[in-house]
Design an enzyme around this catalytic site. Structure first.
Site, PDB file in Angstrom:
ATOM      1  N   SER A 202      36.602  41.100  36.415  1.00  0.00           N
ATOM      2  CA  SER A 202      37.865  41.009  37.140  1.00  0.00           C
ATOM      3  C   SER A 202      37.906  39.729  37.979  1.00  0.00           C
ATOM      4  CB  SER A 202      38.060  42.265  37.980  1.00  0.00           C
ATOM      5  OG  SER A 202      39.366  42.375  38.456  1.00  0.00           O
ATOM      6  N   ASP A 297      44.970  47.697  30.549  1.00  0.00           N
ATOM      7  CA  ASP A 297      44.689  46.860  31.707  1.00  0.00           C
ATOM      8  C   ASP A 297      45.833  45.876  31.918  1.00  0.00           C
ATOM      9  OD1 ASP A 297      43.670  45.165  33.658  1.00  0.00           O
ATOM     10  OD2 ASP A 297      41.800  44.752  32.610  1.00  0.00           O
ATOM     11  N   HIS A 327      41.125  49.000  33.123  1.00  0.00           N
ATOM     12  CA  HIS A 327      40.470  48.065  34.025  1.00  0.00           C
ATOM     13  C   HIS A 327      39.440  48.797  34.876  1.00  0.00           C
ATOM     14  CE1 HIS A 327      40.420  44.214  36.229  1.00  0.00           C
ATOM     15  NE2 HIS A 327      40.105  44.957  37.268  1.00  0.00           N
TER      16      HIS A 327
END
Length: 358
Positions: A202, A297, A327
């Protein structure tokens, strides 16, 4: 009169919650399906049963998003969730505290070494996720232990400064200092300057990509591999996946605005290629990349656009979309099942990438 019961210590309550969660996710599929509800299918993908059940339970527990009224509340919630979901020991990994000098006064880091690994090895400089606002060494301790143990490498986890106390580019400055520290102290860390890779998930994937770009464009040795795990690569554009998956899949549309408003409050500056690494003019010459995205995501499409741009200029890329996951699935590996299976696939790909470099 009977004596009131003493409250359950928080660490025991956390362990019990984690054990209960893992027992629920290990239930027979027909039972788990009744808990999760009807299958969720979007954009030709079906969410994994375990992922759907976990999201359902998080929603019932009031943990439907990552942001909060205050930064401290969000950080506390992440720490608590980490203890519940990741409260399982990863044995056989030794850790050493490191301190990295920086212009801002220094940051902490943690070195992970599999106990069976005594010779020099590859070392991953790892940057944790959390939207540049959340996360720390402890919240990613389990994942770093898994990466070190099962990839057979050393891992240096960098505790970069967080926003809003330290907005952009503080996290990137620290990420670069962490990489330089690994280069300059390679022998002490059990590696060589020719055996460094960068990785992160991320926001951490964003930092890893930015470090790889900076090293390639400068006179410092570039990493041999970049492992970008559902990375954030473009803060300037809303893509289709953000519209499709911006609600109900852990990372929400509101979360993304909340993170970016803290990290780079000036929206006119979010196209800076040090932040929106996808917008860098020249991506040629970058190290080989492994890029993992998640089907459900909001960041999916920008990560896959980065893959396309890398390939266009001849950078070797292995890309994998985990179509049935959302995610943050790496943080859920201790729940077992599909989450752990995905992590082991990623680790296997990193091992292969390192082996193929010769």
């Amino acid at each position: 009169m009977s004596k009131p019961l003493d409250p359950i210590p928080s660490h025991l309550r956390t362990r019990a919650q984690g054990a209960a969660l893992r027992r629920v996710l290990a239930l027979p599929q027909p039972v788990l399906r009744r808990i999760a509800g009807a299958p969720i299918r979007i954009d030709g993908q079906e969410l994994a049963l375990e992922a759907q059940a976990l999201l359902r339970m998080q929603g019932l527990a009031g943990r439907a998003q990552l942001s909060a009224d205050t930064v401290e509340k969000a950080r506390t919630a992440m720490r608590e969730a980490t203890k519940i979901i990741g409260d399982t020991a990863v044995a056989g990994v030794e850790t050493t505290a490191e301190h990295i000098p920086t212009a801002s006064g220094g940051i902490d880091a943690r070195l992970y070494r599999p106990e069976t690994l005594t010779a020099s090895s590859a070392l991953m400089v790892f940057y944790h996720g959390g939207g540049w606002v959340l996360g720390d060494l402890d919240s990613y301790d389990g994942l770093c232990r898994m990466l070190a143990k099962h990839a057979g490498i050393r891992v240096l986890s960098v505790d970069y400064r967080l926003a809003p106390e330290s907005p952009f580019p503080a996290a990137l400055d620290d990420a670069l200092d962490g990489y330089r520290y690994a280069l300059d102290h390679a022998e002490k860390l059990g590696t060589t300057p020719d055996s460094l890779l960068v990785g992160g998930d991320s926001a951490g994937g964003n930092l890893a990509a930015a470090v790889a770009q900076h090293a390639t464009a400068s006179d410092i040795k570039k990493p041999v591999l970049q492992a970008l795990l559902y990375p954030a690569v473009d803060a300037s554009t809303r893509r289709r996946s953000r519209e499709l998956f911006g609600e109900g899949f852990l990372l929400t549309d509101a979360d993304m605005d909340w993170f970016m408003d803290h990290y780079q409050p000036d929206s006119s500056l979010r196209g800076d290629p040090r932040l929106s690494v996808l917008l860098a003019e020249d991506l040629s010459g970058l190290p080989p990349a492994y890029v993992a995205t998640a089907g459900f995501d909001p960041l999916r499409d920008e990560g896959e656009e980065y893959v396309r741009r890398l390939r266009e200029v001849g950078v070797p890329v292995a890309a994998r979309r985990f179509t049935d996951l959302m995610h943050g699935f790496l943080n859920l590996h201790a729940a077992g099942g599909r989450f752990q299976e995905a992590l082991f696939e990623i680790i296997g790909s990193i091992r292969t990438g390192l082996a193929l470099r010769g």
